[in-house]
Write a protein that holds these residues in place. Structure first.
Motif, short mmCIF file in Angstrom:
data_model
loop_
_atom_site.label_atom_id
_atom_site.label_comp_id
_atom_site.label_asym_id
_atom_site.label_seq_id
_atom_site.Cartn_x
_atom_site.Cartn_y
_atom_site.Cartn_z
N VAL A 58 25.47 21.56 83.00
CA VAL A 58 26.66 21.18 83.78
C VAL A 58 26.22 20.08 84.74
CG1 VAL A 58 28.43 21.95 85.38
CG2 VAL A 58 27.62 23.49 83.57
N VAL A 59 26.80 18.90 84.58
CA VAL A 59 26.38 17.73 85.35
C VAL A 59 27.54 17.26 86.22
CG1 VAL A 59 25.54 15.35 85.22
CG2 VAL A 59 24.74 17.05 83.56
N VAL A 60 27.26 17.00 87.48
CA VAL A 60 28.26 16.49 88.42
C VAL A 60 27.78 15.15 88.96
CG1 VAL A 60 29.45 16.90 90.62
CG2 VAL A 60 29.05 18.80 89.05
N THR A 61 28.69 14.19 89.06
CA THR A 61 28.36 12.87 89.59
C THR A 61 29.26 12.56 90.77
OG1 THR A 61 29.92 11.80 88.07
CG2 THR A 61 27.64 12.04 87.32
N SER A 62 28.79 11.69 91.65
CA SER A 62 29.52 11.42 92.89
C SER A 62 30.62 10.40 92.73
CB SER A 62 28.53 10.97 93.97
OG SER A 62 27.84 9.79 93.54
N ILE A 63 30.31 9.21 92.25
CA ILE A 63 31.27 8.10 92.22
C ILE A 63 31.41 7.55 90.80
CG2 ILE A 63 30.90 7.47 94.63
CD1 ILE A 63 29.08 5.20 93.64
N LYS A 64 32.46 6.79 90.57
CA LYS A 64 32.78 6.31 89.23
C LYS A 64 31.67 5.48 88.57
CE LYS A 64 37.85 6.26 89.42
NZ LYS A 64 39.04 5.37 89.41
N PRO A 65 31.06 4.52 89.26
CA PRO A 65 30.02 3.74 88.57
C PRO A 65 28.85 4.61 88.09
CG PRO A 65 30.77 2.58 90.52
CD PRO A 65 31.37 3.95 90.59
N ILE A 66 28.46 5.60 88.89
CA ILE A 66 27.38 6.50 88.48
C ILE A 66 27.86 7.40 87.35
CG2 ILE A 66 25.81 8.32 89.24
CD1 ILE A 66 25.37 5.44 90.44
N HIS A 67 29.08 7.90 87.47
CA HIS A 67 29.67 8.72 86.41
C HIS A 67 29.68 7.96 85.09
CE1 HIS A 67 33.14 10.23 84.03
NE2 HIS A 67 32.74 11.41 84.46
N SER A 68 29.97 6.68 85.13
CA SER A 68 30.03 5.88 83.91
C SER A 68 28.66 5.80 83.23
CB SER A 68 30.53 4.47 84.24
OG SER A 68 30.62 3.68 83.07
N LEU A 69 27.62 5.56 84.01
CA LEU A 69 26.27 5.49 83.43
C LEU A 69 25.86 6.83 82.84
CD1 LEU A 69 24.48 3.40 86.23
CD2 LEU A 69 25.36 2.56 84.04
N VAL A 70 26.13 7.91 83.56
CA VAL A 70 25.78 9.24 83.07
C VAL A 70 26.60 9.57 81.82
CG1 VAL A 70 25.73 11.71 83.62
CG2 VAL A 70 25.11 10.03 85.37
N SER A 71 27.88 9.22 81.82
CA SER A 71 28.73 9.47 80.66
C SER A 71 28.21 8.76 79.42
CB SER A 71 30.17 9.00 80.94
OG SER A 71 30.76 9.75 81.96
N ALA A 72 27.75 7.53 79.59
CA ALA A 72 27.23 6.77 78.46
C ALA A 72 26.00 7.44 77.86
CB ALA A 72 26.90 5.35 78.90
N ILE A 73 25.15 7.98 78.71
CA ILE A 73 23.92 8.63 78.23
C ILE A 73 24.21 10.00 77.64
CG2 ILE A 73 21.66 9.51 78.98
CD1 ILE A 73 21.71 7.23 81.10
N MET A 74 25.28 10.66 78.09
CA MET A 74 25.62 12.00 77.60
C MET A 74 26.58 11.98 76.41
SD MET A 74 26.02 14.31 81.07
CE MET A 74 26.17 15.83 80.09
N GLN A 75 26.97 10.82 75.93
CA GLN A 75 27.92 10.76 74.82
C GLN A 75 27.42 11.54 73.61
OE1 GLN A 75 30.69 7.07 74.39
NE2 GLN A 75 28.66 6.27 74.84
N GLY A 76 28.30 12.35 73.04
CA GLY A 76 27.94 13.17 71.90
C GLY A 76 27.37 14.52 72.28
N VAL A 77 27.15 14.73 73.58
CA VAL A 77 26.59 16.00 74.06
C VAL A 77 27.56 16.70 75.00
CG1 VAL A 77 24.70 17.09 75.31
CG2 VAL A 77 24.24 15.14 73.82
N GLY A 78 28.05 15.97 75.99
CA GLY A 78 28.96 16.56 76.97
C GLY A 78 29.49 15.49 77.90
N GLU A 79 30.33 15.90 78.84
CA GLU A 79 30.92 14.98 79.80
C GLU A 79 30.60 15.45 81.22
OE1 GLU A 79 35.07 14.44 79.21
OE2 GLU A 79 34.88 13.91 77.09
N PRO A 80 30.10 14.56 82.05
CA PRO A 80 29.84 14.93 83.44
C PRO A 80 31.14 15.03 84.23
CG PRO A 80 29.42 12.60 83.14
CD PRO A 80 29.74 13.16 81.78
N GLU A 81 31.10 15.79 85.30
CA GLU A 81 32.25 15.87 86.20
C GLU A 81 32.12 14.79 87.28
OE1 GLU A 81 33.81 19.63 87.42
OE2 GLU A 81 32.51 20.71 86.02
N LEU A 82 33.26 14.40 87.84
CA LEU A 82 33.31 13.33 88.84
C LEU A 82 33.94 13.85 90.12
CD1 LEU A 82 33.18 10.32 89.72
CD2 LEU A 82 35.38 10.01 88.55
N ILE A 83 33.33 13.55 91.25
CA ILE A 83 33.86 14.00 92.53
C ILE A 83 34.86 13.00 93.10
CG2 ILE A 83 33.27 14.50 94.94
CD1 ILE A 83 30.71 15.78 93.96
N VAL A 84 34.45 11.77 93.33
CA VAL A 84 35.33 10.77 93.95
C VAL A 84 36.12 10.07 92.84
CG1 VAL A 84 35.49 8.80 95.52
CG2 VAL A 84 33.65 10.47 95.80
#
Length: 358
Positions: free
Chosen positions: A42-68
């Protein structure tokens, strides 16, 4: 700040129940259980630009959550109950750090050893630029800055930087006389993601963290990271070409968020209306920027979508400058793996459109 991971959830089988299932159905059930056991943390990210980078790396596995999310800004954000619950469930949390998302500092400390908390502002290889104090900037200067990333464009540095460190809503009414105190929490500009080379450095740390947290999906993370790195290289070249025709034209921004973009691409910024968006600039600063726009013949003054544009209109009144909009925190963009690329392309294209207009 990085803490030990708590164990990931695994699938539990009810053996008597399985024995009562028809034989042909058992392989499918076992396969489902195997897939569940290999689920991402379970991955949580703070802001959209960071969420985007994490999402790209997690593609095919899962989706991180976004706070802001939405049009909210980390400079003025207050944690919601749903955000607090997400943090409590997290195995991994990625944020820039306390110099940007100050509202997260205490909640993350309260997690104890329940999650691995990764401050991306400490990623090896980041270019870090010191914060700028004044609204009107001097000529570009190659000042000292932390970096382990090569600037293969050979551009001049855009001078000293600033830190947008505090995101408390109660700071909205602060006058610009207090801005130096507002930025005392850190010594560098926190808008690190606006340089694609910094995005590469952060992506490397994100990948290492995810592989350690979820070895079963390591190959997927690593393959996605390679794809992301290649795309960032191409994006860097694309943006350099986009802004090249207008990089020598001076302009003013609403708040001093673009220093890494300036530094990477040799862009000429004349100043900002406010150093920090939660701080209301006084009449003296607005007057100073207005004079600067006239003296330098600034072509554009850029507003931001989540902040009041009235000050921009005051600054350009009686001058030949036009107004445009830049979105450094992706307030108007939909979160996801492509957001980072849309964000930087949007900034480059908005600059080119406004600065090249006649």
């Amino acid at each position: 700040m990085k803490r030990a991971l708590r164990p990931l959830k695994t699938w539990a089988f009810n053996v008597p129940a399985i024995l009562s299932i028809p034989a042909l159905a058992i392989p499918a059930l076992l396969f489902a259980g195997t897939m569940r056991a290999a689920d991402a943390p379970v991955v949580v990210t703070s802001i959209k630009p960071i969420h985007s980078l994490v999402s790209a790396i997690m593609q095919g596995v899962g989706e991180p959550e976004l706070i802001v999310d939405g049009s909210a800004s980390p400079h003025t954000y207050s944690l919601k109950p749903s955000n607090a619950r997400a943090l409590q469930e997290a195995n991994v949390v990625f944020w820039v750090g306390p110099n940007l998302e100050a509202f997260l500092e205490k909640p993350l400390e309260a997690l104890g050893s329940n999650a691995s908390v990764v401050e991306l502002e400490n990623a090896p290889g980041l270019t870090k630029l010191p914060f700028r104090e004044g609204g009107a900037f001097e000529a570009h200067d190659d000042g000292d800055h932390e970096t382990a990333a090569a600037d293969d464009h050979g551009h001049e540095a855009a001078g000293a930087g600033h830190d947008d460190g505090h995101g408390h809503e109660e700071n909205h009414a602060h006058h610009d006389d207090h801005e130096e105190h507002e930025h005392g929490h850190g010594a560098f500009d926190t808008h690190l993601w606006l340089d694609p080379m910094n995005a590469k450095a952060m992506a490397a740390v994100i990948t290492t963290t995810l592989v350690a947290a979820d070895p079963a999906n390591a190959l997927t993370y690593q393959a996605n990271a390679k794809t992301l790195d290649d795309k960032l290289t191409a994006l860097d070249k694309e943006i350099a070409a986009t802004v090249a025709p207008v990089k020598d034209k001076p302009f003013v921004v609403f708040h001093d968020a673009y220093q890494y973009f300036e530094h990477r691409y040799g862009i000429r910024v004349a100043g900002s209306i406010t150093v920090s968006p939660e701080t209301i600039p006084g009449a003296e600063r607005v007057s100073e920027i207005h004079r600067k726009v006239g003296e330098l013949g600034a072509t554009c003054v850029f507003a931001e979508p989540q902040f009041e544009p009235r000050l921009v209109n005051v600054v350009i009144e009686g001058t030949s400058a036009r107004s445009g909009v830049l979105d450094p925190e992706a307030a108007t963009l939909k979160a996801g793996p492509d957001l980072y690329f849309t964000l930087l392309r949007g900034i480059a294209e908005s600059m080119k459109a406004c600065l090249s207009s006649t």
